[in-house]
Design an enzyme around this catalytic site. Structure first.
Site, PDB file in Angstrom:
ATOM      1  N   GLU A 104     -13.036  -2.417  12.035  1.00  0.00           N
ATOM      2  CA  GLU A 104     -12.781  -1.648  10.790  1.00  0.00           C
ATOM      3  C   GLU A 104     -13.863  -2.149  10.022  1.00  0.00           C
ATOM      4  O   GLU A 104     -14.554  -1.303   9.307  1.00  0.00           O
ATOM      5  CB  GLU A 104     -11.550  -1.797  10.143  1.00  0.00           C
ATOM      6  N   ASP A 115      -8.470  -8.912   3.994  1.00  0.00           N
ATOM      7  CA  ASP A 115      -8.189  -8.053   4.847  1.00  0.00           C
ATOM      8  C   ASP A 115      -9.456  -7.879   6.050  1.00  0.00           C
ATOM      9  O   ASP A 115     -10.283  -6.877   5.983  1.00  0.00           O
ATOM     10  CB  ASP A 115      -8.179  -6.699   4.055  1.00  0.00           C
ATOM     11  N   GLU A 175       0.636  -1.193   0.152  1.00  0.00           N
ATOM     12  CA  GLU A 175      -0.014   0.119  -0.051  1.00  0.00           C
ATOM     13  C   GLU A 175       1.040   1.260  -0.148  1.00  0.00           C
ATOM     14  O   GLU A 175       0.910   2.318   0.869  1.00  0.00           O
ATOM     15  CB  GLU A 175      -1.033  -0.036   1.096  1.00  0.00           C
TER      16      GLU A 175
END
Ligand code: BDP
Length: 724
Positions: free
Chosen positions: A416, A388, A314
């Site tokens: 999240e 993820d 990332e």
């Protein structure tokens, strides 16, 4: 020395009995977590405990020993409402004796075989008898082991268990049990939903908040022994002298609680703060820079844990920038840390923007060929699933595929992708599901847990990490029930064989209520909660349908992000024919990364577990499900069931009011009403969107969404918390 003397003096003074007029407790805002030591309401039980806990003696000299004394001094009178004398190093005949293992204890109580099983951090809690009667002995090979044993003993009292004939021997199954804070140096927390970062970096090292000690205490009580303080998307400033001083201040606070600090480091630090013009791991000056940096850190933090690294992922820099492998990068850091006993925890969550390979396949592709090339003090930290931290994923195919390398587990505790801190999601069943999965790489019994605890391939360095959900909110985690995820993570890192239901019961009794009927109801709420979220967000193996950036709320329609596999449309692939991502040989071929027979199982829709069906397969809307329903109907039913279950949770919770303190009750009630709304939002947005492809009516009896798809698509939340 002076402090120890004063403490000893204070502790030898009898603590006056605390009298309570009634058994109900004061209001509780959640700050005390599971370490509430309120008076046990059952008088008989109190009296039975009190009769065998009139005095305690602790032998030893250390800050940790003092903490043990303080903890007992606080816990016993509060829980029992009776007098206790806590002494240090007195040769009294105490009801409770806490002492490190030694020859005298071994021969007096014949505990040789037990002691041999304790290792460095384990403990023994045993009812022993001698001429003067019966007493409880807590023994261990280290003071930290004694502290863990003490917390465990207090937990027995908190959860109402008998202490008459104890013989508890525990040793942690994982060596490093750590939290990963994704906290930035300006107190913003990436994916944090409980206020700001608890580290007030600006005021450190001088100003040391009481929270730091309370944090250490809470962690020690569940066996967590490591904390990576800063975000994996690291700022190189953390390695500058001014920041190392701040880190030292925290390390000093945590040390007596058995917690080591780790730092996330930026791979390009030699350039950013070291004045070098490269960060190439094979460059001599770069290597020296890291070696000197390690020396500088260990000079002030002698028990520093090591580095956590996100590299070439990332947009983060890494060895790949110089055409070096992850092993070359990690080995350079490992060499710098190894003279001091430090470890490198190198993350496998890598995917490069440039690599066209589908994101979920990249980690395996990068790391498996490097098996055997990593230095001994390196552990590769793997997220539980291949993508993820989704509400449900299959286990990562890396588990079992790198027998020569220690692999660490990375779970996400912060929610999240599971409703932030307003949705009640007890995550232990998710952790348990992954840990108990059998990779089958060495035949039956090759569970993920055995990869992690090192027993499958005989590994000494073992790590379990959880991305923390802790912040400045008064209740620490934003949602009272989110505390249970911190708690459960610690308990499972200590012993992955504990059941998530038993852990829930412990937590409920210590945090909310001991009333058995209420415990049962809350246990049910917790145990079902993660599956409800799967149902109203991503049922049947769907994944990554969250809105862009902040990941708050549904965004299955998002299709405009620069990298194809950042878009939800990429993951669900809904079209007029059907839905799901073909990861078999005819598609992305993710199945090829699994060992047999998983490869075959996941390749065949009729064998693939239904809860992962659309993860691996693109199937027609009228595909026949085991229930007899067609896929479209089943999918919609899952969405509706999930949302309905939250309405039911809310109802059940409301019935518990008399058993829960008002503040805890209200906090959870408010969050549940948000969750009820948001579950419907997820349901309606997703069902309306998928209906544009399926072109089928809702199954009979289901009420139509009240708003239009356009409405849901128009919603935006520019200020949602925790953005990366
Ligand atoms: C993703 C998060 C991002 C993290 C990344 C990671 O959205 O904020 O930086 O994981 O684990 O899930 O590095």
């Amino acid at each position: 020395m002076k402090l120890v003397f004063v403490m000893t003096l204070l502790l030898t003074i009898f603590i006056s009995p605390i009298t309570y007029s009634k058994t109900s407790v004061a209001d509780e805002d959640g700050y005390r977590l599971w370490l509430k030591y309120d008076l046990i309401s059952n008088k008989q039980q109190r009296e039975s405990y009190s009769s065998s806990l009139a005095n305690a003696n602790i032998n030893g000299h250390s800050d940790t020993i003092n903490i043990i004394a303080q903890e007992l001094e606080q816990a016993i009178p509060s829980l029992l409402g009776s007098k206790v004398s806590v002494t240090l190093n007195k040769s009294v005949q105490s009801d409770l004796l806490i002492e490190k293992t030694n020859k005298r204890l071994v021969s007096q109580y014949q505990i040789k075989s037990q002691i041999e099983q304790l290792g460095e951090e384990g403990f023994l809690i045993k009812t022993v008898k001698d001429k003067k009667g019966k007493r409880t002995l807590i023994s261990a090979n280290s003071d930290i082991g004694l502290l863990y044993g003490t917390y465990r003993f207090i937990q027995l009292l908190q959860t109402g268990q008998s202490i008459n004939a104890l013989n508890i021997i525990e040793q942690p199954k994982t060596q490093i049990r750590m939290l990963n804070h994704w906290d930035d140096l300006d107190r913003h927390t990436e994916r944090g939903y409980a206020g700001e970062s608890i580290w007030d970096w600006h005021k450190l090292p001088e100003i040391q908040s009481q929270r730091y000690t309370d944090y250490a205490r809470a962690n020690a009580s569940i066996g967590i022994n490591g904390t990576a303080l800063n975000n994996v998307n690291a700022n190189s400033l953390i390695l500058t002298p001014a920041w190392i001083k701040k880190v030292k201040a925290l390390a000093d606070i945590f040390r007596p609680y058995g917690i080591k600090v780790y730092l996330s480091v930026k791979f390009s630090s030699p350039q950013q703060i070291g004045g070098l013009n490269t960060s190439d791991p094979l460059n001599n000056n770069v290597q020296k820079w890291w070696q000197n940096k390690a020396k500088e850190i260990y000079n002030v933090i002698p028990d520093f844990g090591g580095f956590l690294v996100k590299a070439n992922s990332e947009g983060q820099p890494g060895p790949g920038d110089y055409d070096r492998t992850h092993a070359e990068g990690a080995n350079m850091l490992a060499k710098a840390l190894s003279p001091f006993g430090g470890n490198v925890i190198w993350r496998a969550f890598v995917y490069s923007h440039e690599d066209k390979t589908e994101r979920s396949l990249q980690a395996y592709k990068e790391f498996v060929p490097l098996d055997g090339q990593f230095a001994e003090n390196i552990s590769i930290q793997v997220k539980n699933g291949p993508i993820d931290f989704q509400p449900r994923e299959p286990f990562s195919p890396l588990f079992g595929a790198m027998p020569k390398t220690p692999l660490a587990m990375e779970f996400q505790i912060t929610q999240e992708y599971l409703g932030f801190s307003t949705h009640l999601a007890y995550l232990a069943p998710l952790y348990e599901e992954v840990l108990d999965t059998d990779t089958l790489v060495k035949g039956q019994g090759s569970t993920v847990a055995k990869v992690i605890d090192g027993t499958l391939d005989n590994k000494a360095l073992t790590v379990m990490a959880g991305v923390a959900n802790i912040g400045t909110d008064r209740n620490w985690t934003g949602h009272i029930f989110a505390q249970s995820n911190w708690y459960a993570f610690g308990r499972l890192a200590w012993d992955h064989q504990l059941s998530s239901s038993d852990i829930a019961n412990e937590w409920i009794k210590m945090t909310l209520t001991k009333e058995q009927k209420a415990v049962e109801v809350i246990n049910k709420l917790m145990m079902g909660s993660r599956e409800h979220i799967v149902n109203y967000m991503t049922p049947l193996g769907l994944h990554h349908l969250m809105a862009t950036g902040h990941h708050y709320g549904p965004g299955p329609w998002v299709d405009d992000l620069s990298r194809a596999d950042w878009n939800p449309v990429y993951y669900h692939r809904a079209d007029e024919k059907g839905i799901g991502l073909d990861r078999t040989i005819t598609g992305e071929n993710g199945v090829a990364q699994y060992a047999k027979p998983w490869k075959e199982i996941f390749s065949d829709p009729s064998q693939t577990p239904e809860n992962l069906l659309l993860w691996f397969h693109h199937l027609p809307w009228d595909y026949q499900m085991a229930s007899g329903e067609i896929l479209w109907d089943e999918l919609v039913n899952h969405y509706y069931d999930g949302a309905a279950a939250v309405v039911e949770m809310d109802k059940q919770w409301k019935l518990l009011e008399e058993h829960i303190t008002p503040s805890q009750f209200n906090q959870v009630s408010m969050a549940l009403s948000v969750q009820v709304k948001e579950a419907k939002w997820w349901r309606d947005a997703c069902v309306l969107y998928f209906q544009t492809f399926a072109k089928r009516p809702l199954p009979k009896g289901l009420s139509k969404p009240q708003k239009t798809l356009e409405h849901y698509r128009s919603l935006s939340f520019p200020n949602a918390p925790g953005q990366g």
